[in-house]
Design an enzyme around this catalytic site. Structure first.
Site, PDB file in Angstrom:
ATOM      1  N   CYS A 317       2.337  12.463  -7.122  1.00 17.01           N
ATOM      2  CA  CYS A 317       2.600  12.091  -5.736  1.00 17.01           C
ATOM      3  C   CYS A 317       3.912  11.336  -5.585  1.00 17.01           C
ATOM      4  CB  CYS A 317       1.442  11.209  -5.280  1.00 17.01           C
ATOM      5  SG  CYS A 317       1.645  10.609  -3.636  1.00 17.01           S
ATOM      6  N   ARG A 416      -2.213  19.706   4.653  1.00 16.74           N
ATOM      7  CA  ARG A 416      -2.597  18.421   4.071  1.00 16.74           C
ATOM      8  C   ARG A 416      -1.732  17.279   4.606  1.00 16.74           C
ATOM      9  NH1 ARG A 416      -2.151  15.095  -0.555  1.00 16.74           N
ATOM     10  NH2 ARG A 416      -4.261  14.517  -1.146  1.00 16.74           N
TER      11      ARG A 416
HETATM   12  P1  IMP Z   1      -4.173  12.230 -10.147  1.00 18.51           P
HETATM   13  O1  IMP Z   1      -5.598  12.215 -10.616  1.00 18.51           O
HETATM   14  O2  IMP Z   1      -3.484  10.925 -10.384  1.00 18.51           O
HETATM   15  O3  IMP Z   1      -3.403  13.404 -10.659  1.00 18.51           O
HETATM   16  O4  IMP Z   1      -4.227  12.382  -8.556  1.00 18.51           O
HETATM   17  C1  IMP Z   1      -4.822  13.471  -7.906  1.00 18.51           C
HETATM   18  C2  IMP Z   1      -4.791  13.235  -6.415  1.00 18.51           C
HETATM   19  O5  IMP Z   1      -3.433  13.208  -5.921  1.00 18.51           O
HETATM   20  C3  IMP Z   1      -5.435  14.320  -5.590  1.00 18.51           C
HETATM   21  O6  IMP Z   1      -6.832  14.238  -5.561  1.00 18.51           O
HETATM   22  C4  IMP Z   1      -4.824  14.104  -4.224  1.00 18.51           C
HETATM   23  O7  IMP Z   1      -5.454  13.083  -3.496  1.00 18.51           O
HETATM   24  C5  IMP Z   1      -3.421  13.623  -4.555  1.00 18.51           C
HETATM   25  N1  IMP Z   1      -2.420  14.692  -4.431  1.00 18.51           N
HETATM   26  C6  IMP Z   1      -2.505  16.000  -4.747  1.00 18.51           C
HETATM   27  N2  IMP Z   1      -1.334  16.650  -4.537  1.00 18.51           N
HETATM   28  C7  IMP Z   1      -0.490  15.717  -4.076  1.00 18.51           C
HETATM   29  C8  IMP Z   1       0.885  15.760  -3.683  1.00 18.51           C
HETATM   30  O8  IMP Z   1       1.581  16.769  -3.741  1.00 18.51           O
HETATM   31  N3  IMP Z   1       1.398  14.575  -3.226  1.00 18.51           N
HETATM   32  C9  IMP Z   1       0.663  13.444  -3.152  1.00 18.51           C
HETATM   33  N4  IMP Z   1      -0.602  13.341  -3.550  1.00 18.51           N
HETATM   34  C10 IMP Z   1      -1.175  14.471  -3.995  1.00 18.51           C
END
Ligand code: IMP
Length: 499
Positions: A317, A416
């Site tokens: 993100c 989104r």
């Molecule tokens: P991670 O477990 O830290 O990889 O975070 C996953 C979460 O990031 C997802 O469940 C979403 O809420 C969020 N997310 C997914 N795609 C994006 C993006 O492109 N930008 C920002 N947040 C994202």
């Protein structure tokens, strides 16, 4: 004048759990990770619970029907990504719902260019004597053959002999077609005296293997998450734009739980979506993401069955640097959990909370649970495994899997990030990346769960609810974070030896 939060916004790495008294019966074997996922009244049981507190993220690069099956088999839930045409998403839900235990994703895979030595090494490593030979060496590649111990003689064959020369080629294999039932697969196995039946799709891509052994799936997967018809529980993501078309198709496909997927859920669009779903369908639905009490109360007021917390903390993100919006995941979670507890006291209705994004170490999961989350949603964590839908590649000397954000140009999931009718992404809120390949979901989950259970025992807690009541959590100073890893020692490297 603007309102100021003068306390810094904190992340999981700034906290640690303190040990409590551990009683003798508080052992990892006695710990239950069962957890509610949808709201319920005091004294009643939630309509859906998870056996382990994990959800896989609503992302193209994480949650398809294969991940949904693999995770439900281990006791968690996947939310199949919604940034695809309605019919394709509904087809994935149908596939996961109609899947029956007994079909396994191949764990040992090579290409025809590998050698007998590679086959033997892999056998040593995994203990599996059946190796699928695919064009790219992945479990979902085009199936070109199978190697079992009947195909080579270690005493006679050169270790450099290419797999191509001794595999049983696809043309000589008995195989099942995508969609075959377990009993049909078993019939083929018996009829042709096979040990293993590969299942391929219409393009000859490998989907699963079915093995001959008497398969008592429930015994092998005591945690698996099943509905009343013994199908896996499956979730799916929706958006606030095309829900009138998407939700009926997903419900018809048999989805168990929906979630509105948005980077910022504190909006009237989510309110409308929740009201539409609640007044037209008997399906559970979560909403979010929010980071504070107000956001929580708003979405609960609109009928959400659970609330997802987190803005800007995901590994891929870049929302915070692009837009300057978000909140440290721990601070967000702590405030929402307080609001939830107060709501429970006042109304007798318990609203589960999902901490979404920003889990870097396994212990962050335990911290999130201790801070009041009922389950965590993860993207990066699951993207690393065989079961995620993306390609496994070799970069330098390392294997990696592809992983991209829903807000990246690659995913183009404009719904989104919608702020009112725009049809495309004007700027990115996520990146396209690789994550280190980490093997199979089950092996990794087993290890993570052992760590969580072990920490819960340190805290004297045998259930997540008990952990939430008993946990004592401290902020760590920047200086003491250094003390957390190995320090002031010379780490041994493989090629180092003492004289
Ligand atoms: P991670 O477990 O830290 O990889 O975070 C996953 C979460 O990031 C997802 O469940 C979403 O809420 C969020 N997310 C997914 N795609 C994006 C993006 O492109 N930008 C920002 N947040 C994202």
């Amino acid at each position: 004048m603007a309102y100021y939060y003068l306390e810094p916004s904190r992340t999981f790495s700034e906290f640690l759990l303190l040990p409590n008294l551990t009683k003798k019966d508080c052992t990892p074997a006695n710990v239950s990770l069962k957890t509610p996922i949808v709201k319920f009244k005091r004294g009643e049981k939630p309509a859906v619970s998870l056996n382990i507190p994990f959800a896989s993220a609503v992302m193209q690069s994480v949650s398809d029907h294969n991940m949904a099956v693999a995770l439900a088999r281990c006791g968690g839930i996947s939310f199949i990504f919604g940034s695809q045409p309605v019919e394709e998403q509904a087809a994935m839900v149908r596939k996961a719902k109609s899947y029956k235990a007994g079909f396994v994703v191949s764990r040992s895979n090579l290409t025809p260019a590998h050698t007998l030595k590679d086959v033997l090494n892999l056998k040593d490593e995994t203990g599996h004597s059946t190796v699928a030979i695919t064009d790219d060496g992945t479990p979902k590649g085009k199936l070109l053959g199978i190697v079992t111990s009947r195909d080579y003689r270690v005493s006679r064959d050169s270790l450099d002999k290419p797999v191509q020369q001794f595999m049983t080629p696809f043309a000589s294999l008995v195989y099942g077609k995508s969609g075959i039932s377990l009993s049909e697969a078993n019939d083929l196995i018996w009829e042709h005296k096979l040990n293993c039946l590969p299942i391929v799709d219409e393009r000859q891509n490998l989907e699963f293997l079915v093995f001959r052994k008497d398969y008592d799936a429930h015994k092998e997967n005591p945690q698996e998450l099943l509905d009343m018809n013994k199908s896996y529980i499956v979730g799916a993501g929706i958006n606030t734009k095309d829900y009138e078309e998407r939700v009926p198709a997903l419900v018809a496909a048999g989805v168990d739980v929906l979630v509105i997927d948005s980077s910022d859920g504190f909006s009237e669009w989510q309110h409308e979506t929740l009201q539409y779903v609640k007044s037209n369908f008997d399906v559970k639905i979560g909403a979010g993401n929010v980071v504070d009490r107000e956001g929580f109360q708003y979405l609960v007021g609109a009928g959400a069955d659970f609330i997802k917390v987190g803005v800007g903390g995901g590994s891929i993100c870049i929302t915070r640097e692009q837009k300057g919006i978000g909140r440290g995941q721990a601070s967000a979670l702590i405030e929402v959990a307080e609001a939830r507890n107060q709501y429970y006291e006042e109304t007798g209705i318990y609203i589960p909370i999902c901490s979404d994004g920003g889990i870097v170490h396994d212990y962050h999961i335990t911290l999130a649970l201790a801070m009041g989350a009922d389950f965590v949603m993860m993207g990066r964590y699951f993207a690393r495994f065989d079961e995620s839908p993306t390609r496994k590649l070799k970069v330098g000397n390392n294997f990696v899997k592809e992983f991209w954000g829903e807000g990246s140009n690659r995913a183009r999931n404009w719904q989104r990030y919608d702020t009112g009718g725009k049809q495309d992404l004007v700027f990115e809120e996520g990146v396209d990346s690789y994550v280190p390949y980490a093997g199979s979901l089950q092996e990794n989950l087993d290890k993570t769960n052992s760590k969580i259970k072990s920490t819960m025992c340190n805290c004297g807690a045998k259930t997540i609810e008990e952990l939430q009541h008993k946990a004592r959590i401290t902020i760590v100073s920047a200086t003491s974070i250094v003390e957390g890893g190995a320090h002031d020692v010379i780490l041994k490297e493989n090629n180092m030896s003492a004289e």
